[in-house]
Scaffold this active site. Structure first.
Site, PDB file in Angstrom:
ATOM      1  N   SER A  90       1.027   1.883   2.627  1.00  0.00           N
ATOM      2  CA  SER A  90       0.970   1.142   1.358  1.00  0.00           C
ATOM      3  C   SER A  90      -0.439   0.604   1.170  1.00  0.00           C
ATOM      4  CB  SER A  90       1.945  -0.037   1.389  1.00  0.00           C
ATOM      5  OG  SER A  90       1.769  -0.870   0.254  1.00  0.00           O
TER       6      SER A  90
ATOM      7  N   TYR B  23       5.390  -8.310   5.302  1.00  0.00           N
ATOM      8  CA  TYR B  23       5.412  -6.935   4.775  1.00  0.00           C
ATOM      9  C   TYR B  23       4.034  -6.280   4.948  1.00  0.00           C
ATOM     10  CZ  TYR B  23       5.727  -2.894   1.738  1.00  0.00           C
ATOM     11  OH  TYR B  23       5.689  -1.603   1.249  1.00  0.00           O
TER      12      TYR B  23
HETATM   13  P1  NDP Z   1      13.624   2.180  -2.135  1.00  0.00           P
HETATM   14  O1  NDP Z   1      14.231   0.833  -1.914  1.00  0.00           O
HETATM   15  O2  NDP Z   1      13.922   2.892  -3.400  1.00  0.00           O
HETATM   16  O3  NDP Z   1      13.964   3.124  -0.898  1.00  0.00           O
HETATM   17  C1  NDP Z   1      13.896   2.662   0.421  1.00  0.00           C
HETATM   18  C2  NDP Z   1      14.620   3.641   1.327  1.00  0.00           C
HETATM   19  O4  NDP Z   1      14.526   3.180   2.689  1.00  0.00           O
HETATM   20  C3  NDP Z   1      16.098   3.744   0.990  1.00  0.00           C
HETATM   21  O5  NDP Z   1      16.477   5.100   0.999  1.00  0.00           O
HETATM   22  C4  NDP Z   1      16.779   3.003   2.137  1.00  0.00           C
HETATM   23  O6  NDP Z   1      18.044   3.622   2.427  1.00  0.00           O
HETATM   24  C5  NDP Z   1      15.808   3.271   3.277  1.00  0.00           C
HETATM   25  N1  NDP Z   1      15.971   2.334   4.374  1.00  0.00           N
HETATM   26  C6  NDP Z   1      15.809   0.982   4.375  1.00  0.00           C
HETATM   27  N2  NDP Z   1      16.116   0.487   5.592  1.00  0.00           N
HETATM   28  C7  NDP Z   1      16.475   1.554   6.371  1.00  0.00           C
HETATM   29  C8  NDP Z   1      16.886   1.698   7.718  1.00  0.00           C
HETATM   30  N3  NDP Z   1      17.013   0.633   8.538  1.00  0.00           N
HETATM   31  N4  NDP Z   1      17.168   2.930   8.191  1.00  0.00           N
HETATM   32  C9  NDP Z   1      17.046   4.020   7.387  1.00  0.00           C
HETATM   33  N5  NDP Z   1      16.665   3.950   6.096  1.00  0.00           N
HETATM   34  C10 NDP Z   1      16.381   2.722   5.603  1.00  0.00           C
HETATM   35  O7  NDP Z   1      12.040   1.947  -2.008  1.00  0.00           O
HETATM   36  P2  NDP Z   1      10.811   2.968  -2.005  1.00  0.00           P
HETATM   37  O8  NDP Z   1      11.248   4.342  -2.229  1.00  0.00           O
HETATM   38  O9  NDP Z   1       9.798   2.411  -2.903  1.00  0.00           O
HETATM   39  O10 NDP Z   1      10.286   2.770  -0.505  1.00  0.00           O
HETATM   40  C11 NDP Z   1      10.034   3.839   0.368  1.00  0.00           C
HETATM   41  C12 NDP Z   1       8.813   3.521   1.210  1.00  0.00           C
HETATM   42  O11 NDP Z   1       7.679   3.402   0.372  1.00  0.00           O
HETATM   43  C13 NDP Z   1       8.893   2.208   2.001  1.00  0.00           C
HETATM   44  O12 NDP Z   1       8.362   2.414   3.286  1.00  0.00           O
HETATM   45  C14 NDP Z   1       7.986   1.278   1.201  1.00  0.00           C
HETATM   46  O13 NDP Z   1       7.431   0.265   2.003  1.00  0.00           O
HETATM   47  C15 NDP Z   1       6.940   2.263   0.727  1.00  0.00           C
HETATM   48  N6  NDP Z   1       6.136   1.843  -0.415  1.00  0.00           N
HETATM   49  C16 NDP Z   1       6.732   1.516  -1.608  1.00  0.00           C
HETATM   50  C17 NDP Z   1       5.949   1.131  -2.686  1.00  0.00           C
HETATM   51  C18 NDP Z   1       6.538   0.701  -3.983  1.00  0.00           C
HETATM   52  O14 NDP Z   1       5.817   0.066  -4.783  1.00  0.00           O
HETATM   53  N7  NDP Z   1       7.789   1.037  -4.283  1.00  0.00           N
HETATM   54  C19 NDP Z   1       4.498   1.105  -2.568  1.00  0.00           C
HETATM   55  C20 NDP Z   1       3.987   1.463  -1.275  1.00  0.00           C
HETATM   56  C21 NDP Z   1       4.784   1.842  -0.262  1.00  0.00           C
HETATM   57  P3  NDP Z   1      19.394   2.887   2.905  1.00  0.00           P
HETATM   58  O15 NDP Z   1      19.389   1.521   2.290  1.00  0.00           O
HETATM   59  O16 NDP Z   1      20.462   3.812   2.413  1.00  0.00           O
HETATM   60  O17 NDP Z   1      19.300   2.871   4.392  1.00  0.00           O
HETATM   61  C1  8X3 Z   2       4.455  -1.931  -1.936  1.00  0.00           C
HETATM   62  C2  8X3 Z   2       3.265  -2.199  -2.790  1.00  0.00           C
HETATM   63  O1  8X3 Z   2       1.746  -4.009  -3.733  1.00  0.00           O
HETATM   64  O2  8X3 Z   2       4.166  -4.432  -3.714  1.00  0.00           O
HETATM   65  O3  8X3 Z   2       4.038  -1.474  -0.699  1.00  0.00           O
HETATM   66  O4  8X3 Z   2       2.917  -4.519  -1.684  1.00  0.00           O
HETATM   67  S1  8X3 Z   2       3.009  -3.864  -2.965  1.00  0.00           S
END
Ligand code: NDP
Ligand code: 8X3
Length: 256
Positions: A145, A158
């Protein structure tokens, strides 16, 4: 016939957002995909979509990346089914809350972020990578991120987890030097997924995060994963930092 048809890609956190879009995109590209998350109902729905779109059903397995036994079983089942792992997308992750450190009353939030984003990624990597080395081909793609480059108030833990992901990616790249395994970090800015709903536990507060600006979509990040994964085997994209045009840094957002 796709040149990736024999290649196997694991995607963690495939039930939603970036992981879901990545699973669909890699399957469309021809990869055999293995999808894991805790919400099996959502995975089942995704499996049907992938079968419709790509013509091949993915392997679907329940996965909590915090649970070492489940991680091991997940990788074992993948090897028993396909005999190889070419790509591991370490995507599962979350943020819980925006509470300043000294005001946090529920340190379980800290545990959940650290155990999922850091320890879960380590467990998956430790189980999958030896199979890649053995098979002579592999690629670890960590979803980091911009929070791993720049910390902000309310994001101490985070951001710490995403700084850790960057540290792990860099160390792993060096540890695997000379081995046939690529290591990439994809570091997105704001992507509209379920992320902010999980973090803020409120849909309208989550909507405010993206108000008046154009965020990235999960498909935008899936494009980056596919690009990195489909380069020739001698090309290692170390880091892709990708932000919305409307975002120049943490909290630096143009709202129109
Ligand atoms: P979502 O909440 O849409 O998806 C998150 C996914 O992670 C879900 O499928 C959830 O599935 C899974 N997850 C959470 N905890 C667990 C666990 N213990 N075991 C297995 N799976 C798990 O968010 P995003 O798609 O945005 O997030 C995906 C990644 O991208 C994360 O690592 C996030 O930090 C990163 N990210 C997101 C950004 C954003 O702005 N959205 C920016 C930068 C990075 P379930 O609950 O079914 O287990
Ligand atoms: C998620 C992006 O800017 O909300 O990783 O931390 S931010």
């Amino acid at each position: 016939m796709s040149r990736w048809k024999d290649h196997v890609a694991i995607i963690t956190g495939a039930s939603s957002g970036i992981g879901r879009a990545t699973a669909v995109a890699l399957a469309r590209e021809g990869f055999r995909v293995v999808i894991g998350a805790r919400d099996v109902a959502k995975l089942t729905e995704l499996a049907q979509e992938i079968e419709r779109e790509a013509g091949t059903a993915p392997l679907l397995l329940p996965l909590d990346v915090r649970d070492g036994a489940q991680v091991k079983a997940f990788v074992t089942a993948t090897m028993e089914t396909y005999g190889r792992i070419d790509v591991l997308v370490n995507n599962a992750g979350l943020a819980k809350g925006v509470t300043p450190v000294i005001e946090e009353t529920d340190p379980d939030n800290w545990d959940q972020m650290i155990d999922t984003n850091v320890k879960g990624l380590l467990l998956m990597t430790r189980e999958a990578v030896p199979n890649m080395i053995e098979g002579g081909n592999g690629h670890v793609i960590n979803i980091g991120s911009v929070a791993g480059w720049e910390s902000y108030a309310g994001g101490a833990v985070y951001c710490a987890t995403k700084f850790a992901v960057r540290a792990i990616t860099t160390a792993l790249r060096q540890e695997l030097l000379g081995k046939p395994v690529r290591v990439t970090s994809i570091d997105p800015g704001m992507v509209e997924t379920n992320f902010s709903v999980v973090r803020l536990e409120d849909q309208s507060k989550a909507d405010e995060v993206y108000a008046g600006m154009t965020p990235l979509t999960a498909d935008d990040i899936a494009d980056c994963v596919v690009f990195a994964a489909t380069r020739p085997a001698h090309v290692n994209l170390d880091t892709i930092i990708v932000k919305p045009l409307d975002q120049a840094g943490a909290g630096k957002v143009a709202r129109h």
